[in-house]
Design a protein around this motif. Structure first.
Motif, PDB file in Angstrom:
ATOM      1  N   THR A  30      10.849   3.669  11.057  1.00  0.00           N
ATOM      2  CA  THR A  30      12.486   2.722  10.898  1.00  0.00           C
ATOM      3  C   THR A  30      12.896   1.791  11.758  1.00  0.00           C
ATOM      4  OG1 THR A  30      12.916   5.532   9.510  1.00  0.00           O
ATOM      5  CG2 THR A  30      14.885   3.042  10.153  1.00  0.00           C
ATOM      6  N   LEU A  31      12.354   1.497  12.946  1.00  0.00           N
ATOM      7  CA  LEU A  31      11.813   1.059  13.935  1.00  0.00           C
ATOM      8  C   LEU A  31      11.546  -0.175  13.509  1.00  0.00           C
ATOM      9  CD1 LEU A  31      13.179   3.390  17.218  1.00  0.00           C
ATOM     10  CD2 LEU A  31      14.630   1.853  15.771  1.00  0.00           C
ATOM     11  N   CYS A  32      10.423   0.337  13.173  1.00  0.00           N
ATOM     12  CA  CYS A  32       9.768  -0.975  12.943  1.00  0.00           C
ATOM     13  C   CYS A  32       9.537  -1.915  11.512  1.00  0.00           C
ATOM     14  CB  CYS A  32       7.826  -0.706  13.327  1.00  0.00           C
ATOM     15  SG  CYS A  32       7.065   0.086  14.603  1.00  0.00           S
ATOM     16  N   SER A  33      10.469  -1.581  10.931  1.00  0.00           N
ATOM     17  CA  SER A  33      10.340  -1.988   9.319  1.00  0.00           C
ATOM     18  C   SER A  33      11.877  -2.483  10.315  1.00  0.00           C
ATOM     19  CB  SER A  33      10.603  -0.863   8.996  1.00  0.00           C
ATOM     20  OG  SER A  33      11.401  -1.301   7.442  1.00  0.00           O
ATOM     21  N   GLN A  34      12.953  -2.094  10.699  1.00  0.00           N
ATOM     22  CA  GLN A  34      14.447  -3.000  10.626  1.00  0.00           C
ATOM     23  C   GLN A  34      13.145  -4.297  11.757  1.00  0.00           C
ATOM     24  OE1 GLN A  34      16.682  -2.813   9.820  1.00  0.00           O
ATOM     25  NE2 GLN A  34      16.545  -0.576   8.464  1.00  0.00           N
ATOM     26  N   ARG A  36      11.178  -5.674  12.218  1.00  0.00           N
ATOM     27  CA  ARG A  36       9.497  -5.840  11.808  1.00  0.00           C
ATOM     28  C   ARG A  36       8.768  -7.562  12.488  1.00  0.00           C
ATOM     29  NH1 ARG A  36      12.694  -6.028   7.700  1.00  0.00           N
ATOM     30  NH2 ARG A  36      13.311  -6.904   6.517  1.00  0.00           N
ATOM     31  N   THR A  37      10.275  -8.210  12.341  1.00  0.00           N
ATOM     32  CA  THR A  37       9.484  -9.794  12.429  1.00  0.00           C
ATOM     33  C   THR A  37       9.476  -9.537  13.979  1.00  0.00           C
ATOM     34  OG1 THR A  37      11.559 -10.259  11.138  1.00  0.00           O
ATOM     35  CG2 THR A  37      11.188 -11.970  13.218  1.00  0.00           C
ATOM     36  N   ALA A  38       9.221  -8.892  15.137  1.00  0.00           N
ATOM     37  CA  ALA A  38       9.021  -8.626  15.828  1.00  0.00           C
ATOM     38  C   ALA A  38       8.115  -7.954  16.628  1.00  0.00           C
ATOM     39  CB  ALA A  38      10.063  -8.724  17.420  1.00  0.00           C
ATOM     40  N   VAL A  39       7.960  -7.116  15.465  1.00  0.00           N
ATOM     41  CA  VAL A  39       6.618  -5.783  15.481  1.00  0.00           C
ATOM     42  C   VAL A  39       5.468  -6.293  14.700  1.00  0.00           C
ATOM     43  CG1 VAL A  39       5.338  -3.848  14.896  1.00  0.00           C
ATOM     44  CG2 VAL A  39       8.381  -4.299  15.959  1.00  0.00           C
ATOM     45  N   THR A  40       5.604  -7.330  14.044  1.00  0.00           N
ATOM     46  CA  THR A  40       4.287  -8.017  13.121  1.00  0.00           C
ATOM     47  C   THR A  40       3.901  -8.781  14.593  1.00  0.00           C
ATOM     48  OG1 THR A  40       5.405  -7.925  11.285  1.00  0.00           O
ATOM     49  CG2 THR A  40       3.472  -9.333  11.141  1.00  0.00           C
ATOM     50  N   PRO A  41       4.095  -9.767  14.216  1.00  0.00           N
ATOM     51  CA  PRO A  41       3.525 -10.567  16.020  1.00  0.00           C
ATOM     52  C   PRO A  41       2.262  -9.915  16.888  1.00  0.00           C
ATOM     53  CG  PRO A  41       5.430 -11.401  15.660  1.00  0.00           C
ATOM     54  CD  PRO A  41       5.764 -10.177  15.116  1.00  0.00           C
ATOM     55  N   VAL A  42       3.407  -8.584  17.525  1.00  0.00           N
ATOM     56  CA  VAL A  42       2.303  -7.902  18.360  1.00  0.00           C
ATOM     57  C   VAL A  42       1.720  -7.115  17.791  1.00  0.00           C
ATOM     58  CG1 VAL A  42       2.406  -5.744  19.987  1.00  0.00           C
ATOM     59  CG2 VAL A  42       4.405  -7.237  19.360  1.00  0.00           C
ATOM     60  N   LEU A  43       1.454  -6.388  16.533  1.00  0.00           N
ATOM     61  CA  LEU A  43       0.540  -6.122  16.226  1.00  0.00           C
ATOM     62  C   LEU A  43      -0.873  -7.258  15.656  1.00  0.00           C
ATOM     63  CD1 LEU A  43       2.430  -3.456  13.927  1.00  0.00           C
ATOM     64  CD2 LEU A  43       1.023  -2.966  16.151  1.00  0.00           C
ATOM     65  N   LEU A  44      -0.246  -8.131  14.878  1.00  0.00           N
ATOM     66  CA  LEU A  44      -1.615  -9.222  15.005  1.00  0.00           C
ATOM     67  C   LEU A  44      -1.871  -9.688  15.938  1.00  0.00           C
ATOM     68  CD1 LEU A  44       0.419 -11.374  11.903  1.00  0.00           C
ATOM     69  CD2 LEU A  44      -1.045  -9.138  11.639  1.00  0.00           C
ATOM     70  N   ALA A  45      -1.522  -9.745  17.565  1.00  0.00           N
ATOM     71  CA  ALA A  45      -1.455 -10.567  18.215  1.00  0.00           C
ATOM     72  C   ALA A  45      -3.001  -9.066  18.878  1.00  0.00           C
ATOM     73  CB  ALA A  45      -0.976 -10.558  19.296  1.00  0.00           C
ATOM     74  N   LEU A  46      -2.610  -8.064  18.573  1.00  0.00           N
ATOM     75  CA  LEU A  46      -3.794  -6.967  19.321  1.00  0.00           C
ATOM     76  C   LEU A  46      -4.525  -6.836  18.460  1.00  0.00           C
ATOM     77  CD1 LEU A  46      -0.914  -3.974  19.552  1.00  0.00           C
ATOM     78  CD2 LEU A  46      -2.480  -5.216  21.162  1.00  0.00           C
ATOM     79  N   GLY A 310      -0.071   2.448   4.441  1.00  0.00           N
ATOM     80  CA  GLY A 310       0.153   1.693   4.117  1.00  0.00           C
ATOM     81  C   GLY A 310       1.173   0.495   3.225  1.00  0.00           C
ATOM     82  N   ALA A 311       0.394   1.148   2.207  1.00  0.00           N
ATOM     83  CA  ALA A 311       0.792  -0.311   1.299  1.00  0.00           C
ATOM     84  C   ALA A 311       2.355   0.574   0.800  1.00  0.00           C
ATOM     85  CB  ALA A 311       0.344   0.109  -0.305  1.00  0.00           C
ATOM     86  N   SER A 312       2.755   1.780   0.831  1.00  0.00           N
ATOM     87  CA  SER A 312       3.856   2.371   0.963  1.00  0.00           C
ATOM     88  C   SER A 312       5.062   1.822   2.109  1.00  0.00           C
ATOM     89  CB  SER A 312       4.237   4.365  -0.147  1.00  0.00           C
ATOM     90  OG  SER A 312       3.689   4.687   1.368  1.00  0.00           O
ATOM     91  N   VAL A 313       4.866   1.755   3.013  1.00  0.00           N
ATOM     92  CA  VAL A 313       5.459   1.473   3.797  1.00  0.00           C
ATOM     93  C   VAL A 313       5.480  -0.033   4.134  1.00  0.00           C
ATOM     94  CG1 VAL A 313       5.553   1.922   6.714  1.00  0.00           C
ATOM     95  CG2 VAL A 313       5.310   3.500   5.610  1.00  0.00           C
ATOM     96  N   ALA A 314       5.222  -0.641   4.334  1.00  0.00           N
ATOM     97  CA  ALA A 314       4.504  -1.875   4.366  1.00  0.00           C
ATOM     98  C   ALA A 314       4.649  -3.028   3.459  1.00  0.00           C
ATOM     99  CB  ALA A 314       4.373  -2.477   5.886  1.00  0.00           C
ATOM    100  N   GLY A 315       4.241  -3.135   2.747  1.00  0.00           N
ATOM    101  CA  GLY A 315       3.159  -3.966   1.721  1.00  0.00           C
ATOM    102  C   GLY A 315       2.239  -4.338   1.756  1.00  0.00           C
ATOM    103  N   ILE A 316       1.799  -5.427   1.821  1.00  0.00           N
ATOM    104  CA  ILE A 316       0.486  -5.485   1.529  1.00  0.00           C
ATOM    105  C   ILE A 316      -0.076  -5.451   3.834  1.00  0.00           C
ATOM    106  CG2 ILE A 316      -1.278  -7.866   1.526  1.00  0.00           C
ATOM    107  CD1 ILE A 316       0.457  -8.812  -1.021  1.00  0.00           C
ATOM    108  N   LEU A 317       1.366  -6.345   4.153  1.00  0.00           N
ATOM    109  CA  LEU A 317       0.839  -6.399   5.790  1.00  0.00           C
ATOM    110  C   LEU A 317       0.488  -4.737   6.231  1.00  0.00           C
ATOM    111  CD1 LEU A 317       0.520  -7.027   8.282  1.00  0.00           C
ATOM    112  CD2 LEU A 317       3.328  -6.562   8.424  1.00  0.00           C
ATOM    113  N   GLY A 318       1.410  -3.526   5.453  1.00  0.00           N
ATOM    114  CA  GLY A 318       0.970  -2.191   5.951  1.00  0.00           C
ATOM    115  C   GLY A 318      -0.499  -2.498   5.317  1.00  0.00           C
ATOM    116  N   MET A 319      -1.116  -2.626   4.106  1.00  0.00           N
ATOM    117  CA  MET A 319      -3.034  -1.980   3.859  1.00  0.00           C
ATOM    118  C   MET A 319      -3.885  -3.141   4.940  1.00  0.00           C
ATOM    119  SD  MET A 319      -2.140  -3.139  -0.629  1.00  0.00           S
ATOM    120  CE  MET A 319      -3.918  -2.757  -0.233  1.00  0.00           C
ATOM    121  N   LEU A 320      -3.305  -4.566   5.606  1.00  0.00           N
ATOM    122  CA  LEU A 320      -4.068  -4.824   6.094  1.00  0.00           C
ATOM    123  C   LEU A 320      -3.972  -3.771   7.694  1.00  0.00           C
ATOM    124  CD1 LEU A 320      -2.974  -8.375   5.390  1.00  0.00           C
ATOM    125  CD2 LEU A 320      -5.219  -7.866   5.048  1.00  0.00           C
ATOM    126  N   LEU A 321      -2.850  -3.542   7.823  1.00  0.00           N
ATOM    127  CA  LEU A 321      -3.251  -3.139   9.343  1.00  0.00           C
ATOM    128  C   LEU A 321      -2.917  -0.956   9.138  1.00  0.00           C
ATOM    129  CD1 LEU A 321       0.355  -4.944  11.196  1.00  0.00           C
ATOM    130  CD2 LEU A 321      -1.992  -4.774  11.423  1.00  0.00           C
TER     131      LEU A 321
END
Length: 376
Positions: A30-34, A36-46, A310-321
């Motif tokens: 839930t926190l990551c979803s709220q 996501r603008t900050a969490v997504t760059p961190v995950l992509l950077a990792l 992953g798709a149910s939680v975050a759509g396409i981005l969730g499928m990628l991660l």
């Protein structure tokens, strides 16, 4: 006197543990979803630092300054990604009309054979003005939303690139930072878990990129031999889709077969289907075991479940991660099993000497100036 027998008490204890773990996981998601603008760059950077770590370490070993090496690595990423985007866009611009026309012909053929009265493409075209007047406001709002999504995606990409620079340059401090905040008795275990998780992500990224490149080259060559229009663009689609296991390969292969069916006929479509199936068999039986057997080994059922979750939680981005996160969790689980799952392998068997756990050769070990694969 015990009110409940021991088996029931153990079951109740496990249920409490599972409920607590599920609650913590739900709060984290839930926190990551709220955020996501900050969490997504961190995950992509990792993921990016895991893929680019070998290049950065080679530059550091060549006596290049850490900041300069990280900057050169980021510049190389921008150059490679920009060149790839240019090639893909140019290919789609040159062959996009052919691909769209081929797909339109295939749709018309299917509508003639399977469509019913009033549901064909001609009927939809005739009623397009009425549909536009009815749903025009929704279309405009969707366009505005799409523009905002594009702007957000550009901001996320820029932030992720900056984070890749910092993760690469300062990664040698990650282990020390992790050990400083961890309790003294668990520092070795946390370090080993972080290393194994990062190694799993690193192996997945390197293996997937190499496999995607081989798949794209093989399918592109096959489509060029069959003279299927838009072969280079379809090959680029195969390369991008390979980062989404199973589903990406299915979608990109289906598009290639449909284009071949519409433009070159049924026989060529069968040959294109054979090329796609042969490449997928090569990937599943040769490339996957050969390239990823020493880094990541996940059962196909686990991969499918991870992609679905992953798709149910975050759509396409969730499928990628989903798969790299699952690989990291698998690495942590294997490290815990190696430490606590075998007799005499607990923390008390090796912590008395004060030495760090053996994590195999790699960056971040004692005496190495290169980045420690913790990514945090």
């Amino acid at each position: 006197m015990q009110l409940l027998p021991d088996p029931v008490r153990r079951l109740a204890a496990w249920c409490v543990v599972l409920l607590l773990a599920a609650g913590v996981g739900w709060v984290a998601i839930t926190l990551c979803s709220q955020l996501r603008t900050a969490v997504t760059p961190v995950l992509l950077a990792l993921l990016g630092s895991a893929l680019l770590g070998p290049l950065y370490r080679k530059l550091v070993q060549a006596k290049v300054n850490a900041s300069v090496a990280a900057g050169l690595t980021c510049v190389a990423v921008v150059a490679v990604v920009g060149g790839a985007v240019y090639v893909v866009v140019a290919a789609l611009v040159d062959t996009g009309d052919q691909i769209i026309a081929s797909l339109r012909d295939a749709a018309k053929s299917l509508s003639r054979h399977f469509g019913s009265a009033g549901t064909g493409l001609d009927d939809l075209a005739a009623n397009s003005r009425q549909l536009l007047s009815r749903f025009g406001a929704t279309a405009v709002s969707n366009v505005i939303s799409g523009v905002s999504v594009v702007g957000e995606s550009i901001a996320v990409a820029v932030l992720a690139l900056l984070l890749v620079f910092f993760f690469l340059r300062d990664s040698h401090r990650a282990v020390d930072a992790l050990r400083s905040v961890a309790p003294r008795s668990t520092a070795d275990t946390l370090e080993a878990m972080a290393r194994r998780a990062y190694e799993g992500v690193e192996g997945f990224m390197r293996g997937t990129t190499l496999i995607a490149l081989i798949d794209a080259v093989c399918i592109t060559v096959g489509l060029l031999i069959l003279r299927v229009p838009g072969a280079i663009g379809l090959g680029a689609l195969v390369f991008v889709g390979a980062f989404i296991p199973y589903l990406g390969a299915f979608i990109s292969g289906a598009v290639a077969v449909l284009v071949a069916l519409a433009d070159r006929g049924f026989v060529i479509a069968l040959w294109a289907l054979g090329v796609v199936i042969a490449v997928q068999l090569l990937e599943g039986h040769v490339l996957q075991p050969l390239i990823q057997s020493r880094t990541v080994r996940l059962h196909p059922a686990v991969v499918l479940l991870a992609i679905t979750a992953g798709a149910s939680v975050a759509g396409i981005l969730g499928m990628l991660l989903a798969v790299p996160v699952t690989a990291a969790v698998s690495g942590v689980v294997h490290e815990l099993r190696a430490r606590y799952g075998e007799p005499g392998s607990g923390p008390e068997s090796g912590s008395g000497s004060g030495s760090r756990p053996e994590t195999g050769p790699g960056p971040g070990t004692a005496g190495s100036r290169g980045p420690a694969p913790s990514g945090s």
